[in-house]
Each structure stands twice: as structure tokens, then as C-alpha cells.
Write an enzyme that holds these catalytic residues in place. Structure first.
Site, PDB file in Angstrom:
ATOM      1  N   CYS A 131      15.791  -5.672  -1.297  1.00 54.78           N
ATOM      2  CA  CYS A 131      14.554  -6.311  -0.530  1.00 54.78           C
ATOM      3  C   CYS A 131      15.379  -7.372   0.407  1.00 54.78           C
ATOM      4  O   CYS A 131      15.771  -8.443  -0.028  1.00 54.78           O
ATOM      5  CB  CYS A 131      13.752  -6.881  -1.753  1.00 54.78           C
ATOM      6  SG  CYS A 131      12.425  -8.172  -1.041  1.00 54.78           S
TER       7      CYS A 131
ATOM      8  N   CYS B 183       5.489  -1.741   3.749  1.00 52.59           N
ATOM      9  CA  CYS B 183       7.158  -1.786   3.436  1.00 52.59           C
ATOM     10  C   CYS B 183       7.253  -0.805   2.172  1.00 52.59           C
ATOM     11  O   CYS B 183       6.218  -1.012   1.170  1.00 52.59           O
ATOM     12  CB  CYS B 183       7.596  -3.009   3.122  1.00 52.59           C
ATOM     13  SG  CYS B 183       9.565  -3.055   2.813  1.00 52.59           S
TER      14      CYS B 183
ATOM     15  N   CYS C 241      14.624   3.315  -5.365  1.00 51.36           N
ATOM     16  CA  CYS C 241      14.238   3.527  -6.657  1.00 51.36           C
ATOM     17  C   CYS C 241      14.757   4.860  -7.082  1.00 51.36           C
ATOM     18  O   CYS C 241      14.222   5.974  -6.664  1.00 51.36           O
ATOM     19  CB  CYS C 241      12.901   3.078  -7.135  1.00 51.36           C
ATOM     20  SG  CYS C 241      12.673   3.671  -9.051  1.00 51.36           S
TER      21      CYS C 241
ATOM     22  N   LYS D  61      -2.943 -13.625   8.633  1.00 52.54           N
ATOM     23  CA  LYS D  61      -3.338 -13.527   9.640  1.00 52.54           C
ATOM     24  C   LYS D  61      -2.736 -14.871  10.772  1.00 52.54           C
ATOM     25  O   LYS D  61      -2.977 -14.410  12.101  1.00 52.54           O
ATOM     26  CB  LYS D  61      -4.772 -13.782   9.506  1.00 52.54           C
ATOM     27  CG  LYS D  61      -5.615 -12.833   8.662  1.00 52.54           C
ATOM     28  CD  LYS D  61      -5.373 -11.593   9.012  1.00 52.54           C
ATOM     29  CE  LYS D  61      -5.953 -10.681   7.829  1.00 52.54           C
ATOM     30  NZ  LYS D  61      -5.388  -9.235   7.848  1.00 52.54           N
TER      31      LYS D  61
ATOM     32  N   CYS E 155      11.585  -1.139  -1.582  1.00 52.24           N
ATOM     33  CA  CYS E 155      11.987  -1.063  -3.100  1.00 52.24           C
ATOM     34  C   CYS E 155      11.572   0.227  -3.610  1.00 52.24           C
ATOM     35  O   CYS E 155      12.181   0.572  -4.781  1.00 52.24           O
ATOM     36  CB  CYS E 155      11.138  -2.363  -3.761  1.00 52.24           C
ATOM     37  SG  CYS E 155       9.360  -2.225  -3.771  1.00 52.24           S
TER      38      CYS E 155
ATOM     39  N   ASP F 207      -8.510  -0.328  -5.971  1.00 48.21           N
ATOM     40  CA  ASP F 207      -7.628  -1.395  -5.219  1.00 48.21           C
ATOM     41  C   ASP F 207      -8.293  -2.454  -4.331  1.00 48.21           C
ATOM     42  O   ASP F 207      -8.178  -2.811  -3.227  1.00 48.21           O
ATOM     43  CB  ASP F 207      -6.629  -0.600  -4.494  1.00 48.21           C
ATOM     44  CG  ASP F 207      -5.593  -1.704  -3.742  1.00 48.21           C
ATOM     45  OD1 ASP F 207      -5.320  -2.768  -4.341  1.00 48.21           O
ATOM     46  OD2 ASP F 207      -5.175  -1.201  -2.586  1.00 48.21           O
TER      47      ASP F 207
END
Length: 308
Positions: free
Chosen positions: A196, A239, A246, A221, A242, A131
Site C-alpha cells: 500500500c 485502487c 494478495c 470532493k 492490496c 453496498d
């Protein structure tokens, strides 16, 4: 010389022994389907002020530009679902950031897996990604049969949900390749879209990143737009809304990674404690956490935005 099926089986076996929950392998080639999707996503400005997303367009789509003579992409998942959660009546951080920064932990495991592969096959050139590079990890995971992308764009697995990190090993050796995951088990469910609060989840498994709470609380920023007031539902870093709604995440099981355990004080912090947080307390609670990405000033900004 062992055949490719045997090599792939042993690599998957070792990956699971190292703590990875899933492992799939696909051929390293051009992600044709993703090219137009990425181009449209950028044209629509869904990346907001994450200008780095405009860089390395070709490399994001072709791993052979990241590693000379790349032949295989190994996609792996690593569970981070915690045993204990923050109280509902406090400012929240995304579950992935409870403990130590996952980049370092998983990168170390990928190095160990590469060492295993070299002992198994011989001289191998490879690159590990967690990532933090121009790799479309969810596309590769889907192509490697690890799972499917939900309406919230996250990778899902029927028996595990979505609370896991994705990582990749790109290698210059051929292996036996898995079939892509083609089924969509979300069906007509729209729980993530409906939940959401900033309307960041669009049709066709697309996220408008410029509206996502994680974008505002981590990536942005500048000052958070006043139009987002009272829409963050007490999320001060990242967050999970979502994911929390699920249905597939009812199958999530607590991880067993010692380094993902949070500092004990994290769960005792009230809203008032967060509002009065000092830099010293910040450094203690988030000593090796990914929360440090937003820095003390950034977290204070987020908390101020929530309390006003």
C-alpha cells in the site's frame, strides 16, 4: 411444511443458479464484536470526510432496526474478476468498475431471489442491500461462513480470493444458520500492508480510510492533498493494489456476467488519451459505470493530480 434445513438448502441452490458464487445464512441479531470496532474507527477519524459513516450507528450493528422482526441475514458473493485487464502503462480504474454499475445488476438478482423465497415459504418481508445502506456486509459475510477478513479488511475465500461483491437479504423468517468463519488464512503474510503506497492498511484488519487511494479518487470532493503526490501509482478511480498482491487472488477466475464487460474503448485509452478526455467520451465509455460517481470533473481532477 418443509424443515429449515431444506429451505436453506433450496435458497442456496437458487442463489448459485442466479449467479451468486457463495451464500451463507446467519441469525439477525446485534453485532456486539463490531460495536467497539466501529466506534474506535470513527473516533480515530479513519472515515475522513465520509461523514455519512457517522450516521445510523445503531442500524449498522442491528438488522432488526432495518427490518421489523428480522430473523435471518442471507449473505451472498458475486464474482467480478475480469477476463481482460487494462494495460500497465495507462491510468487505471478499479476492476469492479469496468462494466455496468453493480448496484443495479445485483439488486435485480436479489429481487428475483426474494420472489423465489416467497414462492417457497409464503409471505415474507425482506430488504435487499448492495453496498449502499448501513449494513456491515463483511461482518455478516464472516458470520454467515462465507469467508474471513484479510489484513486489508476485505473478505477472502480460499478458492476464490477477494474480487467479488457482497450483498445481503434481511428476512423476517427463521432459517437454518451457518457457522461463522473463524479461521484466518492470511497467517504471517503482509503483502497487502507492504504494497500500500499510502500506508492505509493498519494492524488488526483495519483500514485508515482517510489515507486510501479509493477514498481520495472517489469519496473526497475537495482537492487531493499535495502530500499524496506520486503515491497513487496511476490509479485514477479506486485502487486494487492490496488485492493484486494478495496470494489468494491467484485463484480468481473470470466472471461470466455479460453486463460487467467494459466498453471496448476502455482498453485502448493511453495516458495521453485520458489527459485529453472530453465529457462526451467520458459519457460513452462509462455510460452505466460506477465511475460516474466521481463525475467527469472528478475524474479530470484525478488525472490532473496524477500527471503533474
Amino acid at each position: 411444511m418443509k424443515n429449515l434445513q431444506t429451505y436453506s438448502h433450496l435458497i442456496k441452490q437458487e442463489a448459485k443458479r442466479s449467479g451468486f458464487e457463495s451464500c451463507g445464512i446467519s441469525k439477525a441479531d446485534f453485532l456486539e464484536k463490531e460495536a467497539s470496532n466501529l466506534e474506535n474507527w470513527l473516533k480515530n477519524g479513519f472515515h475522513g470526510k465520509m461523514n455519512y459513516m457517522e450516521n445510523y450507528f445503531d442500524k449498522r450493528l442491528d438488522p432488526r432496526l432495518l427490518l421489523d422482526d428480522a430473523k435471518s441475514v442471507i449473505s451472498l458473493s458475486y464474482n467480478y474478476f475480469p477476463k481482460e485487464l487494462q494495460n500497465n502503462d495507462t491510468y487505471k480504474i478499479a476492476k469492479y468498475a469496468y462494466g455496468e454499475d453493480y448496484h443495479h445488476i445485483i439488486k435485480g438478482k436479489l429481487k428475483e431471489l426474494t420472489f423465489f423465497i416467497e414462492n417457497l415459504i409464503g409471505q415474507v418481508n425482506g430488504r435487499a442491500f448492495v453496498d449502499s445502506a448501513p449494513v456491515l456486509e463483511r461482518a455478516w459475510a464472516e458470520k454467515s461462513g462465507v469467508g474471513w477478513r484479510g489484513k486489508n479488511s476485505l473478505l477472502l475465500q480460499k478458492n476464490k480470493g477477494s474480487f467479488f461483491f457482497l450483498a445481503e437479504l434481511i428476512l423476517d423468517v427463521e432459517l437454518a444458520y451457518d457457522n461463522p468463519f473463524k479461521a484466518d488464512h492470511c497467517g504471517t503474510c503482509t503483502k497487502c500492508i507492504d504494497a500500500c503506497p499510502t500506508n492505509a492498511i493498519l494492524p488488526n484488519n483495519t483500514i485508515d480510510g482517510s489515507k486510501c487511494i479509493s477514498y481520495f479518487t472517489i469519496e473526497l470532493k475537495d482537492e487531493i492533498p499535495t502530500s499524496m503526490k506520486r503515491k497513487f501509482e496511476d490509479w485514477m478511480f479506486g485502487c486494487d493494489i492490496c488485492q493484486d498482491v494478495c496470494p489468494w487472488n491467484r485463484f480468481s477466475k473470470p466472471h461470466s456476467e455479460e453486463k460487467f464487460k467494459p466498453h471496448p474503448d476502455l482498453f485502448s485509452m493511453s495516458k495521453n488519451d485520458w489527459q485529453e478526455i472530453t465529457e462526451e467520451v467520458f459519457q460513452i465509455i462509462f455510460k452505466k459505470s460506477a465511475v460516474k460517481r466521481t463525475k467527469f470533473a472528478g475524474l479530470v481532477r484525478n488525472i490532473s493530480f496524477l500527471k503533474d
